[in-house]
Design an enzyme around this catalytic site. Sequence first.
Site, PDB file in Angstrom:
ATOM      1  CG  ASP A  83      -1.866  -1.215   1.580  1.00  0.00           C
ATOM      2  OD1 ASP A  83      -2.120  -1.629   0.393  1.00  0.00           O
ATOM      3  OD2 ASP A  83      -1.854  -1.801   2.539  1.00  0.00           O
ATOM      4  CD  GLU A  93      -9.174  -2.405  -1.872  1.00  0.00           C
ATOM      5  OE1 GLU A  93      -9.963  -2.598  -0.646  1.00  0.00           O
ATOM      6  OE2 GLU A  93      -8.333  -3.160  -2.129  1.00  0.00           O
TER       7      GLU A  93
END
Length: 530
Positions: free
Chosen positions: A38, A194
Amino acid sequence: MIQKTGLFFLYMLLLVLPDALFAQQGYKNPVVRGFNPDPSICRVNDDFYLVTSSFEYFPGLPIYHSKDLVNWEQIGHCLNRESQLPLQKAPSSGGLYAPSIRYHKGKFYVICTNVSGGGNFYCTADNPAGPWSDPVWVGIKSIDPDIFWDDDDRSYFVTQGNEGIRITEIDIRSGKTLSPEHLVWAGTGGRFPEAPHVYRKDGYYYLLLGEGGTEYAHSTTIGRSKYLFGPYEACPLNPIITHCNRLGQGNPIQGVGHADLIQAPDSSWWAVFLGFRVTQVYSYYHVLGRETFLAPVSWPKDGWPQVNGNGIINIDMNVPTLPLHPFAKQATRVGFDSPALGYEWQYLRNPIAENYSLSERKGYLRISASPFTLNKPAALSLVARRQTEHDFTAETDFELVSSTEDEEAGITLMQNNTHHYDLLLKRKNGKYVVQLRVMVGSLSYIAAEQAVDDNKVNFRVKGSPLTYTFSYLNRKKGKYEELKKLDTRYLSTEVAGGFTGVMIGLYATSNGHKTTSKAYFDWFDYKVGE
Ligand code: 6LW
């Protein structure tokens, strides 16, 4: 005429000369290796800063620095105080999910979610190496938050939601919401829209997303709108990053997605994103967790971006880079001579401070045993570093001071609390033995056992794509003896589940009993390569 042409060529040469002199060619992916998913990136002048997820490990959210996007050096963690990061209740793969890092008006912001306590928050710092503020909590339930500042300097909280991406104006001093949540875009129809990031470019708001979930169907998509709240139009080149297609099917990198974009001082654009390096035995699996990759971005057509041309990313990237600025290589040996552990070491959940000392015996790391077994999602007595390559050798030399047969210390390869391989020293029938223990879900057994002379041992773990080889030093013979090889597969994310990667830990436990046992680690070596 000839003169004119000559002058023209001289002029062109002068134009390209600085680039030809300084630009360099090629780099290797991933650029931040081992469990570092991420990624989010920001730039201040010619310095880049990057943050990645850390889940149940403490301190949380490693911060990396680079001058060239290729070479990265860790400069600290965003969250290194327990008051900032309560992890007591964090199960494996709980804790801190996907962070974002931004620089706005002289301040750095890290925006993140503690899914095991508190939810969404952001911290600020003048220096990305720290100290970082206490969290400012934002009362919006979601994951993958970011903050976007519009031209009017209003602050917008951009975040994931089951139905799509939501944007809410917040008060940047208090974190209080100032507007209702606006659902702005659900992406292109992939599951789990997302990881949103918003950019302003050439009169458009660009909204970058992860879609498909963080496994093999992962991708990055992008949309744009003239208005922040939409409607967003999908890029015709979507997905702009994915290996979930024919071109990506044989690639040793899979699961690419969850990206952030950055423009370098020379105007070039780049994407950082996660992916995982797979091993193939019939089907793919991966043990190193999700890592951070880099690829060039161009805007060739109608203002839409392309990542490395067709969205396919390689280990060997044969593209021009910024002038390279490597950092000094880390020493392979940690002698435990410094007053603090290096940034590469992390605890599992908030550590119990008195269980660790670097001063009790000079030049040693002392770990006091915890009653918690390695299977408990608790504050174990353990410090761990990432496995960053398939091929590595880890070695340590330690002494166990114990009084009962429940106590043990050693080295563990930890994917999560139900999937780990432990090479340990303990007492048995009044003597000392080394054991290799396997823990894979509900299956646990002792894979090897060997009597040793006393309470001091050297352990060695050698990693390769398919196996981990566990050995101990036979002091009489003066050489390492192999106990056993175990398959890497059973520590993989495909078997264990979750969001982390294998960590190499030094630990001590009394397996549920009251204890005063201690282990003294003299040194720890970590070498990569075959
Ligand atoms: C993260 C989500 C994801 O919140 O995995 O890859 C989750 N994407 O965006 C945990 O890392």
